[in-house]
Design a protein around this motif. Structure first.
Motif, mmCIF file in Angstrom:
data_model
loop_
_atom_site.group_PDB
_atom_site.id
_atom_site.type_symbol
_atom_site.label_atom_id
_atom_site.label_comp_id
_atom_site.label_asym_id
_atom_site.label_seq_id
_atom_site.Cartn_x
_atom_site.Cartn_y
_atom_site.Cartn_z
ATOM 1 N N ARG A 102 2.879 2.803 -2.151
ATOM 2 C CA ARG A 102 3.216 3.226 -0.794
ATOM 3 C C ARG A 102 2.246 2.622 0.214
ATOM 4 O O ARG A 102 2.648 2.139 1.275
ATOM 5 C CB ARG A 102 3.175 4.754 -0.701
ATOM 6 C CG ARG A 102 3.436 5.270 0.688
ATOM 7 C CD ARG A 102 3.467 6.765 0.746
ATOM 8 N NE ARG A 102 2.131 7.332 0.600
ATOM 9 C CZ ARG A 102 1.878 8.628 0.608
ATOM 10 N NH1 ARG A 102 2.866 9.481 0.753
ATOM 11 N NH2 ARG A 102 0.655 9.082 0.473
ATOM 12 N N ALA A 103 0.960 2.663 -0.132
ATOM 13 C CA ALA A 103 -0.036 2.096 0.775
ATOM 14 C C ALA A 103 0.168 0.587 0.901
ATOM 15 O O ALA A 103 0.062 0.031 1.993
ATOM 16 C CB ALA A 103 -1.438 2.409 0.279
ATOM 17 N N ARG A 115 -4.907 2.098 11.470
ATOM 18 C CA ARG A 115 -4.492 2.813 10.269
ATOM 19 C C ARG A 115 -3.371 2.091 9.540
ATOM 20 O O ARG A 115 -3.258 2.139 8.322
ATOM 21 C CB ARG A 115 -4.037 4.223 10.628
ATOM 22 C CG ARG A 115 -5.193 5.174 10.818
ATOM 23 C CD ARG A 115 -4.678 6.508 11.260
ATOM 24 N NE ARG A 115 -5.756 7.438 11.492
ATOM 25 C CZ ARG A 115 -5.630 8.536 12.211
ATOM 26 N NH1 ARG A 115 -4.469 8.821 12.762
ATOM 27 N NH2 ARG A 115 -6.645 9.347 12.370
ATOM 28 N N ALA A 116 -2.504 1.415 10.343
ATOM 29 C CA ALA A 116 -1.411 0.685 9.717
ATOM 30 C C ALA A 116 -1.942 -0.502 8.923
ATOM 31 O O ALA A 116 -1.291 -1.001 8.018
ATOM 32 C CB ALA A 116 -0.426 0.215 10.782
ATOM 33 N N GLN A 166 -1.070 16.155 3.301
ATOM 34 C CA GLN A 166 0.161 15.600 3.845
ATOM 35 C C GLN A 166 -0.086 14.998 5.228
ATOM 36 O O GLN A 166 0.441 13.944 5.555
ATOM 37 C CB GLN A 166 1.240 16.688 3.941
ATOM 38 C CG GLN A 166 1.727 17.165 2.589
ATOM 39 C CD GLN A 166 2.506 16.084 1.858
ATOM 40 O OE1 GLN A 166 3.325 15.402 2.444
ATOM 41 N NE2 GLN A 166 2.220 15.928 0.582
ATOM 42 N N SER A 221 -2.667 8.155 7.588
ATOM 43 C CA SER A 221 -3.223 6.930 7.027
ATOM 44 C C SER A 221 -2.178 5.825 6.956
ATOM 45 O O SER A 221 -2.510 4.663 6.814
ATOM 46 C CB SER A 221 -3.791 7.180 5.632
ATOM 47 O OG SER A 221 -2.748 7.265 4.692
ATOM 48 N N LEU A 222 -0.892 6.199 7.064
ATOM 49 C CA LEU A 222 0.147 5.173 7.088
ATOM 50 C C LEU A 222 0.441 4.710 8.508
ATOM 51 O O LEU A 222 1.385 3.972 8.734
ATOM 52 C CB LEU A 222 1.427 5.708 6.449
ATOM 53 C CG LEU A 222 1.357 5.884 4.934
ATOM 54 C CD1 LEU A 222 2.522 6.687 4.429
ATOM 55 C CD2 LEU A 222 1.310 4.535 4.250
ATOM 56 N N GLY A 223 -0.356 5.179 9.459
ATOM 57 C CA GLY A 223 -0.219 4.697 10.824
ATOM 58 C C GLY A 223 0.780 5.458 11.661
ATOM 59 O O GLY A 223 1.216 4.989 12.701
ATOM 60 N N LEU A 282 -9.783 9.398 9.720
ATOM 61 C CA LEU A 282 -9.287 10.726 9.375
ATOM 62 C C LEU A 282 -10.370 11.744 9.706
ATOM 63 O O LEU A 282 -10.101 12.922 9.867
ATOM 64 C CB LEU A 282 -8.915 10.800 7.894
ATOM 65 C CG LEU A 282 -7.676 9.982 7.500
ATOM 66 C CD1 LEU A 282 -7.428 10.061 6.013
ATOM 67 C CD2 LEU A 282 -6.455 10.435 8.267
ATOM 68 N N PHE A 302 -5.351 8.688 -2.060
ATOM 69 C CA PHE A 302 -6.122 9.928 -2.088
ATOM 70 C C PHE A 302 -6.280 10.471 -3.507
ATOM 71 O O PHE A 302 -5.498 10.162 -4.403
ATOM 72 C CB PHE A 302 -5.425 10.993 -1.242
ATOM 73 C CG PHE A 302 -5.247 10.603 0.189
ATOM 74 C CD1 PHE A 302 -6.196 10.959 1.141
ATOM 75 C CD2 PHE A 302 -4.141 9.880 0.596
ATOM 76 C CE1 PHE A 302 -6.033 10.588 2.461
ATOM 77 C CE2 PHE A 302 -3.974 9.515 1.908
ATOM 78 C CZ PHE A 302 -4.920 9.868 2.845
ATOM 79 N N ASN A 355 -10.850 4.992 8.451
ATOM 80 C CA ASN A 355 -9.584 4.994 9.206
ATOM 81 C C ASN A 355 -9.440 6.257 10.051
ATOM 82 O O ASN A 355 -8.352 6.692 10.357
ATOM 83 C CB ASN A 355 -8.376 4.744 8.305
ATOM 84 C CG ASN A 355 -8.151 5.850 7.323
ATOM 85 O OD1 ASN A 355 -8.966 6.775 7.255
ATOM 86 N ND2 ASN A 355 -7.067 5.781 6.594
ATOM 87 N N MET A 376 2.701 -1.144 3.439
ATOM 88 C CA MET A 376 2.342 -1.408 4.836
ATOM 89 C C MET A 376 1.636 -2.753 4.953
ATOM 90 O O MET A 376 1.197 -3.136 6.028
ATOM 91 C CB MET A 376 1.440 -0.292 5.367
ATOM 92 C CG MET A 376 2.158 1.010 5.629
ATOM 93 S SD MET A 376 3.430 0.839 6.879
ATOM 94 C CE MET A 376 2.446 0.836 8.370
ATOM 95 N N MET A 384 -4.643 3.720 2.358
ATOM 96 C CA MET A 384 -5.545 4.690 1.750
ATOM 97 C C MET A 384 -4.853 5.394 0.590
ATOM 98 O O MET A 384 -3.679 5.743 0.664
ATOM 99 C CB MET A 384 -5.982 5.712 2.791
ATOM 100 C CG MET A 384 -6.922 6.748 2.243
ATOM 101 S SD MET A 384 -8.256 7.064 3.381
ATOM 102 C CE MET A 384 -9.217 8.230 2.456
ATOM 103 N N ASN A 440 -1.019 12.976 -2.590
ATOM 104 C CA ASN A 440 -0.408 13.235 -1.284
ATOM 105 C C ASN A 440 0.880 12.467 -1.046
ATOM 106 O O ASN A 440 1.121 11.968 0.039
ATOM 107 C CB ASN A 440 -1.377 12.920 -0.141
ATOM 108 C CG ASN A 440 -2.570 13.837 -0.169
ATOM 109 O OD1 ASN A 440 -2.542 14.859 -0.835
ATOM 110 N ND2 ASN A 440 -3.620 13.483 0.525
ATOM 111 N N LEU A 441 1.699 12.362 -2.071
ATOM 112 C CA LEU A 441 3.040 11.831 -1.838
ATOM 113 C C LEU A 441 3.837 12.855 -1.045
ATOM 114 O O LEU A 441 3.492 14.034 -1.035
ATOM 115 C CB LEU A 441 3.729 11.557 -3.175
ATOM 116 C CG LEU A 441 3.135 10.423 -4.002
ATOM 117 C CD1 LEU A 441 3.865 10.310 -5.318
ATOM 118 C CD2 LEU A 441 3.196 9.115 -3.241
ATOM 119 N N ARG A 478 -13.277 8.117 4.754
ATOM 120 C CA ARG A 478 -12.316 8.758 5.664
ATOM 121 C C ARG A 478 -12.624 8.409 7.118
ATOM 122 O O ARG A 478 -11.735 8.393 7.963
ATOM 123 C CB ARG A 478 -12.327 10.272 5.466
ATOM 124 C CG ARG A 478 -11.608 10.706 4.178
ATOM 125 C CD ARG A 478 -11.865 12.162 3.888
ATOM 126 N NE ARG A 478 -11.247 13.021 4.886
ATOM 127 C CZ ARG A 478 -9.971 13.398 4.823
ATOM 128 N NH1 ARG A 478 -9.225 13.013 3.820
ATOM 129 N NH2 ARG A 478 -9.461 14.165 5.757
#
Lengths: 480, 244
Positions: B153-154, B80-81, A377, A383-385, B54, B87, B52, B157, B85, B91-92, B49
């Motif tokens: 979702r990715a 990152r925006a 999470q 990762s969405l900034g 992580l 996964f 970006n 952006m 990414m 990871n919703l 990873r």
């Protein structure tokens, strides 16, 4: 007719087993019932221990006989499934039923049948039951403490107003829904604070309060017509200007001097008490301890050593000391560290102390929720900034807080029940008032009634809270 | 630097004493599709990873779209925006509906008006063919649908690069296809993609280049056809013989 085997009841002779079993169970319950309600022992001809255990034995055999799987009778099946699954459960069920029957008559007679409520002095309490007259006479004190009778409408009005303001969320239209969180987290506590500390407390300071309210209301009303571009400046400048105008230019103070308006009488916090004080203390402690606990829990997981160790220190310190010493320190030691002319009200100190104390517990509960979230999470949010705050406010905290609703409710219930401890600093909320009334020479010997009364009140409050927390849990349940 | 969108030079990374990535050099050009494969524990996931951030790298440099990844968090959020990414475990955000999952970041990170963000989200959900599920919660969807939602979702952006970290490894064989289809469509639309996967069929179909990693090093990098037709190193040959 099939062969009867009483050790293994089966479906073939359903009726025979059923009738015998029901008769036996009914008989056992009847014996206990007579014994308990009418004091008649119809089996007293039997030797002592047998007559004592006979109902249990009869009922046990009866339940054994009616334990028939898939009998086809809905009621019987549900009994078998719920209280009669095996011999041990049948035994426990019987025992519980008997204990309830046994304990009902004395409870009923104490609470209702032999109790007195009429009259207004101790003399009417002649029965062997409770003396509710005592509660009736002292009711006012139990609710309001030493608050002057003539001024109690202020407490009532404040509580009603706050209760009303608290329900606004149910009436809000779609358009205002998004402001609700802001309202409950920031605006509502501030309004409540003003109500309690200016209206209930009273004194000349009340007028500052009323200027503030008037200025705020007027500016909000005009605010609807201001283009959103200027709103930021508007809401800073206008309320302050209005406030100053009202305070120094307009004629309120002249009116007071002329005697046309009277200032509210000042009631010092030492005179507050009873259930209303319980509410005030619990309410503010709940409001304050939650955000403090939230920040401590985030702080404890922070990467910055100063914040991290400060949070750990705070949490461990407050968790490590007993509440009663904290309260004692807040009233005795704390003022010594303040400058001579500075004075902080006793009630405020107490509220701060309890808030910090409970915040430590809340912090650990919330941390539990944060730990429980999968690392994915955090990764997904990053990762969405999203930065730290966006990530926590939008993604992490909504989930973590949802997880810890039961834990938080637990802490909050404990907090409410901890409030009686404020007697150590001389503030008498409901239990404190009870102790005071108990020692009144005219009303000696009614401690029991008082404590029962307080327990009932506390139970109602706590049960309502726990129900509410359960509803919240259900409301935010989205998985599966 | 022209059209090099990712430049990794001399990058090293340790987890404690254990070196997971050794001397990684990697350049990715715009609109290229790269598949990274290799045995588990070879550092594939860690590598993407790192792109970006992580994970932090300890040595060397990573430049994404002209910005070097450093300690400065403001820059990292910006990068990152621009890097989407996906996964392995989807990871919703389980507390939000599918639509809200997709609009959350555009609204709060990119400050997009809500209406616009919802239109965009529906558009992307349509592309991965789950627009009809928009008001459900993640827990109510199948794994394949969840993963496609994660892709949408990715995409919301509007990233310049998409990173896929074993997107199909947690799925049933039947669902793998629907996710791969969505990825193939995305590839055909010209997105820059780095995909860690064991789906060699996908690699053959869309990848421009394949990278083979083992023990934290890039063992081999070649054009897709070349990679499968005549792999150079023995390790690659062994891997391919086992997987194909």
């Amino acid at each position: 007719m099939n062969k009867l085997n009483f050790l293994q009841p089966d479906k073939n002779n359903l009726n025979t087993y059923l009738y015998t079993g029901v008769v036996l169970v009914a008989l056992s319950i009847f014996i206990v019932f007579l014994n308990s309600f009418f004091n008649k022992d119809i089996i007293s001809f039997l030797p002592g221990s047998i007559s004592f255990f006979l109902p249990l034995i009869l009922g046990f055999i009866g339940l054994h006989l009616i334990r028939i799987d898939y009998s086809g009778l809905k009621f019987l099946d549900s009994i078998n499934k719920n209280i009669n699954t095996n011999n041990f459960n049948a035994f426990l069920s019987l025992l519980i039923i008997f204990v309830v029957i046994k304990s009902l008559p004395p409870l009923l007679s104490w609470f209702i049948l032999d109790a007195n409520i009429a009259g207004d002095s101790k003399d009417v309490c002649t029965g062997s039951g409770a003396c509710w007259t005592y509660i009736k006479i002292w009711f006012n004190r139990f609710m309001y403490g030493m608050y002057p009778n003539a001024e109690q409408w202020r407490i009532n009005l404040s509580f009603i107003a706050l209760a009303f303001l608290g329900t606004i969320g149910f009436f809000a239209t779609e358009k205002f829904k998004k402001y609700l969180t802001l309202y409950y987290v920031v605006v509502y506590p501030v309004i409540a604070f003003f109500f309690i500390f200016f209206f209930i407390s009273g004194g000349p300071i009340f007028f500052d309060f009323s200027y503030g309210i008037i200025a705020a209301v007027i500016s909000v009303i005009i605010g609807f017509f201001i283009p959103s571009k200027f709103k930021m400046y508007y809401f800073i400048i206008v309320p302050i200007t209005l406030y100053i105008l009202l305070k120094y230019v307009f004629f309120y103070e002249e009116l007071i001097e002329l005697g046309k308006l009277e200032a509210l009488e000042w009631v010092e916090t030492g005179a507050w008490g009873g259930l209303s004080l319980t509410f005030i203390v619990s309410f503010f402690c709940l409001i304050f301890c939650f955000p403090i606990g939230l920040f401590l829990s985030l702080g404890r997981r922070s990467d910055f050593p100063i914040i991290k160790y400060f949070s750990i220190g705070m949490i461990e310190f407050w968790r490590g000391v007993p509440l009663i010493t904290v309260l004692f320190m807040s009233s005795v030691m704390f003022p010594m560290f303040l400058p001579e002319d500075m004075f902080i009200d006793k009630l405020v100190r107490v509220i701060i102390a309890i808030s910090l104390f409970e915040a430590a517990y809340v912090a650990e509960v919330i941390r539990g929720g944060l730990q429980a979230l999968p690392r994915g999470q955090y990764d997904a949010a990053k990762s969405l900034g999203m930065g730290y705050w966006k990530m926590h406010i939008l993604v992490i905290l909504p989930q973590a807080l949802k997880l810890v609703i039961p834990g938080i409710a637990n802490t909050f219930l404990a907090l409410v029940k901890d409030t009686p401890l404020i007697f150590v600093v001389g503030l008498l909320e409901i239990v404190g008032m009870l102790n005071l009334a108990k020692t009144n020479p005219e009303w000696l010997g009614f401690a029991m009634e008082g404590y029962v009364f307080a327990s009932v009140l506390f139970f109602i409050i706590c049960y309502a809270m726990s129900k509410y927390s359960y509803n919240l849990e259900q409301k935010y349940k989205t998985e599966r | 630097m022209s059209d090099k969108i990712i430049q990794i030079t001399e990058m090293n990374k340790w987890f404690g004493d254990f070196q997971v990535l050794k001397n990684i050099n990697l350049e990715v050009e715009k609109n290229k599709k790269i598949v990274v494969c290799g045995p588990s524990g070879s550092g594939k996931s860690t590598l993407i990873r790192c792109i970006n951030r992580l994970e932090e790298h300890q040595q060397g440099s990573i430049i994404v779209d002209g910005n070097e990844l450093t300690e400065d968090t403001k820059d990292i959020e910006k990068i990152r925006a621009e890097v989407g990414m996906v996964f392995q475990q989807f990871n919703l955000f389980p507390h939000l509906s599918i639509l809200d999952n997709c609009t959350l970041a555009p609204i709060w990170v990119k400050k997009m008006p809500k209406k616009e963000a919802e239109d965009l989200a529906l558009q992307h959900l349509e592309k991965v063919q789950i627009a009809d599920q928009a008001n459900k919660y993640p827990g109510q969807l199948s794994g394949g649908q969840q993963q496609r939602c994660a892709i949408a979702r990715a995409l919301c952006m509007e990233p310049k690069i998409m990173l896929f970290d074993e997107p199909t490894s947690a799925l049933d064989p039947e669902m793998i296809k629907e996710v791969l289809d969505a990825m193939v469509n995305l590839a055909k639309a010209g997105m820059t993609m780095i995909v860690v996967t064991h789906e060699m069929g996908f690699a053959k179909e869309v990848a421009d280049e394949v990278i083979f990693m083992d023990e934290g090093m890039i063992v081999e990098r070649a054009e897709t056809k070349e990679f499968f037709a005549n792999p150079k190193s023995d390790r690659t040959k062994l891997f391919l013989s086992q997987i194909l």
